[in-house]
Design an enzyme around this catalytic site. Structure first.
Site, short mmCIF file in Angstrom:
data_model
loop_
_atom_site.label_atom_id
_atom_site.label_comp_id
_atom_site.label_asym_id
_atom_site.label_seq_id
_atom_site.Cartn_x
_atom_site.Cartn_y
_atom_site.Cartn_z
N LYS A 136 24.96 42.26 37.19
CA LYS A 136 25.31 41.49 35.98
C LYS A 136 24.54 40.18 35.94
O LYS A 136 24.56 39.49 34.94
CB LYS A 136 26.81 41.19 35.94
CG LYS A 136 27.69 42.38 36.21
CD LYS A 136 28.47 42.82 35.02
CE LYS A 136 29.52 43.81 35.45
NZ LYS A 136 29.78 44.85 34.48
N HIS A 187 39.94 43.64 34.34
CA HIS A 187 39.16 44.88 34.42
C HIS A 187 39.93 45.83 35.35
O HIS A 187 40.63 45.38 36.26
CB HIS A 187 37.80 44.53 35.03
CG HIS A 187 36.80 45.63 35.04
ND1 HIS A 187 36.77 46.60 36.01
CD2 HIS A 187 35.76 45.91 34.22
CE1 HIS A 187 35.76 47.42 35.78
NE2 HIS A 187 35.13 47.03 34.70
N CYS A 204 36.85 49.46 30.35
CA CYS A 204 37.62 49.42 31.61
C CYS A 204 38.71 48.36 31.56
O CYS A 204 39.04 47.75 32.60
CB CYS A 204 36.71 49.20 32.82
SG CYS A 204 35.58 50.53 33.10
N GLN A 226 31.84 38.50 35.38
CA GLN A 226 31.27 38.10 34.08
C GLN A 226 31.08 36.60 33.99
O GLN A 226 30.79 36.07 32.92
CB GLN A 226 32.19 38.56 32.94
CG GLN A 226 32.42 40.04 32.86
CD GLN A 226 31.21 40.80 32.34
OE1 GLN A 226 30.27 40.23 31.79
NE2 GLN A 226 31.21 42.11 32.52
N ASP A 285 37.75 37.00 40.12
CA ASP A 285 36.79 38.04 39.74
C ASP A 285 35.75 37.36 38.84
O ASP A 285 36.02 37.08 37.67
CB ASP A 285 37.52 39.17 39.01
CG ASP A 285 36.55 40.16 38.36
OD1 ASP A 285 35.33 39.94 38.45
OD2 ASP A 285 37.03 41.15 37.76
N1 PMP Z 1 35.35 42.78 36.74
C1 PMP Z 1 34.81 42.54 35.54
C2 PMP Z 1 35.36 41.43 34.71
C3 PMP Z 1 33.77 43.33 35.08
O1 PMP Z 1 33.25 43.11 33.88
C4 PMP Z 1 33.28 44.38 35.90
C5 PMP Z 1 32.15 45.27 35.42
N2 PMP Z 1 32.23 45.67 34.11
C6 PMP Z 1 33.86 44.58 37.14
C7 PMP Z 1 34.90 43.76 37.53
C8 PMP Z 1 33.40 45.66 38.06
O2 PMP Z 1 32.10 45.43 38.44
P1 PMP Z 1 31.25 46.55 39.19
O3 PMP Z 1 31.38 47.80 38.39
O4 PMP Z 1 29.85 46.01 39.18
O5 PMP Z 1 31.81 46.67 40.55
#
Ligand code: PMP
Length: 418
Positions: free
Chosen positions: A238, A135, A376, A215, A212
């Site tokens: 999430k 991401h 993203c 998910q 990270d």
């Molecule tokens: N890493 C992953 C794999 C994600 O899916 C996301 C959110 N889509 C993020 C990081 C960032 O999370 P946040 O926007 O809640 O900080």
């Protein structure tokens, strides 16, 4: 171990999805006159009534700033906030509550490590390894600190199924490697990475690893001691909790040695104009008034997830993903992006000659909420030579009937576009 503490009241064979659905008020919503089919869970999950009520309870009967308050309300809110920290510690099986830092979310957690650990430890010519499926929030913070320090970002490539090529990872590790930051579950492909293996190899070379888990935490049991990860980041929203709250787990010895990320109230033990002494962990990394209601709400969300049982949730979501994957396999013009052997929750796809934006808009008219775009993860789109995908992502409250509505909607779109 968090697993044994989890009171799995719902046995997987009698997973009562209707009962679960009744706990999520928003699922009764109608969109364009049709029942909402919410399949955008990888972007954010819906909240059970217990989490919603907790925020209300906090503001109507507890609201007060935490720590240092001698009055009753401040003590109640401090207890609730610190209680949430303990719930999270148990949920991910951290050694101590001082290893749990509240942040705004995964993004802030990763930035914290990059700006604090990275700024202290990276030098000119050093290397940081990430993967091609990260991401943006696990790319850009590393690019920023690498640029500042003259370090280099190295990227593990992925194969056509959207899996990390492990041999390429092995090749990237060398004596310049200072850090590995890797996603557990890809938000755009659904791939579950072999993080334990990735961590083991890094540790054999004395390289710390950040996972990270944005998910992962809502689909898989997480045990940071079993993973041996050095840092782990996730977001409350999430995992059925509030937005604006998240967690950074870090091993105590690493966190102890790191400088604060932000300065301000609460992160100090004493301040003079000559010298400031920083607070102990975890407060050293929690400058300013935090999202108190958010943290308490996240604790409540974790209670809810544990009540259902993360293994039961995982099994249910896997059934949905298998069901959806089999159904779309019968649509010749549809191609799944992300066909890893080990996958959870995410069905990303493209349709011949139909732009994902049109797919998302037309499904919306059927009441179906999916996400379209690059999610993203622009480098993933580049890897597959596409600008965007349509992504359906499943949560504990989704049903096969909802998958049927999605499939019917996709077939209708194909008909309309001829
Ligand atoms: N890493 C992953 C794999 C994600 O899916 C996301 C959110 N889509 C993020 C990081 C960032 O999370 P946040 O926007 O809640 O900080």
């Amino acid at each position: 171990m968090n697993k044994t503490e989890t009171p799995d009241i719902i046995n997987s064979s009698v997973y009562d999805v209707e009962k679960i659905r009744s706990d999520f008020p928003i699922l009764q919503t109608k969109v364009h006159g049709k029942p909402l089919v919410y399949l955008d869970n990888a972007a954010t999950s819906q909240k059970p009534i217990s989490v919603i009520m907790k925020a209300q309870e906090y503001y109507s009967s507890m609201n007060s700033n935490i720590h240092r308050g001698v009055h009753a309300l401040s003590q109640v809110s401090t207890e609730a906030y610190e209680g949430a920290r303990i719930k999270i510690k148990k949920f991910i099986n951290a050694l101590g509550k001082n290893e749990i830092i509240f942040t705004r979310g995964t993004t802030e957690s990763i930035n914290l490590v990059a700006q604090s650990y990275g700024r202290m430890n990276f030098n000119e010519g050093d290397e940081v390894i990430i993967s091609q499926m990260e991401h943006h929030s696990n790319i850009v913070p590393w690019q920023m600190i690498c640029d500042e320090k003259g370090a280099k970002l190295k990227v593990i490539p992925i194969n056509d199924n959207g899996e990390i090529i492990f041999e390429e990872y092995e090749k990237l590790i060398n004596n310049r490697t200072k850090f590995v930051s890797i996603v557990y579950v890809s938000n755009s492909l659904g791939t579950v990475n072999p993080v334990k293996q990735i961590i083991d190899l890094a540790h054999q070379n004395n390289i710390p690893v950040l996972v990270d888990a944005a998910q992962a935490v809502n689909h898989l049991p997480i045990d940071v001691q079993d993973l041996h990860c050095d840092f782990l980041a996730f977001s409350g929203h999430k995992i059925y909790g509030p937005t604006g709250i998240g967690v950074l787990y870090g091993k105590v010895n690493l966190l102890d040695a790191m400088p604060p990320y932000q300065g301000g109230g609460d992160m100090i033990s004493s301040v003079t104009f000559e010298k400031t002494i920083y607070n102990e962990l975890p407060y050293k990394f929690e400058a300013g008034t935090p999202n108190i209601a958010g943290a308490i709400g996240l604790g409540e969300a974790i209670d809810y997830v544990q009540k259902i049982g993360i293994d039961n949730i995982n099994k249910h979501e896997k059934e949905l993903l298998d069901y959806a994957t089999a159904a779309v396999a019968e649509i010749p013009s549809l191609k799944i992006i992300g066909t890893a052997k080990n996958k959870v929750s995410v069905l990303s796809f493209v349709l011949d000659d139909i732009h994902p934006h049109d797919i998302g808009t037309m499904l919306d008219f059927e009441g179906v909420a999916i996400r379209t775009g690059h999610h993203c993860t622009q480098p993933v789109m580049d890897r597959f030579g596409i600008p965007a995908t349509s992504r359906a992502s499943f949560a504990m409250y989704n049903t096969k009937e909802e998958v049927d509505v999605l499939i019917k909607g996709i077939k209708k779109i194909i008909e309309v576009f001829g």
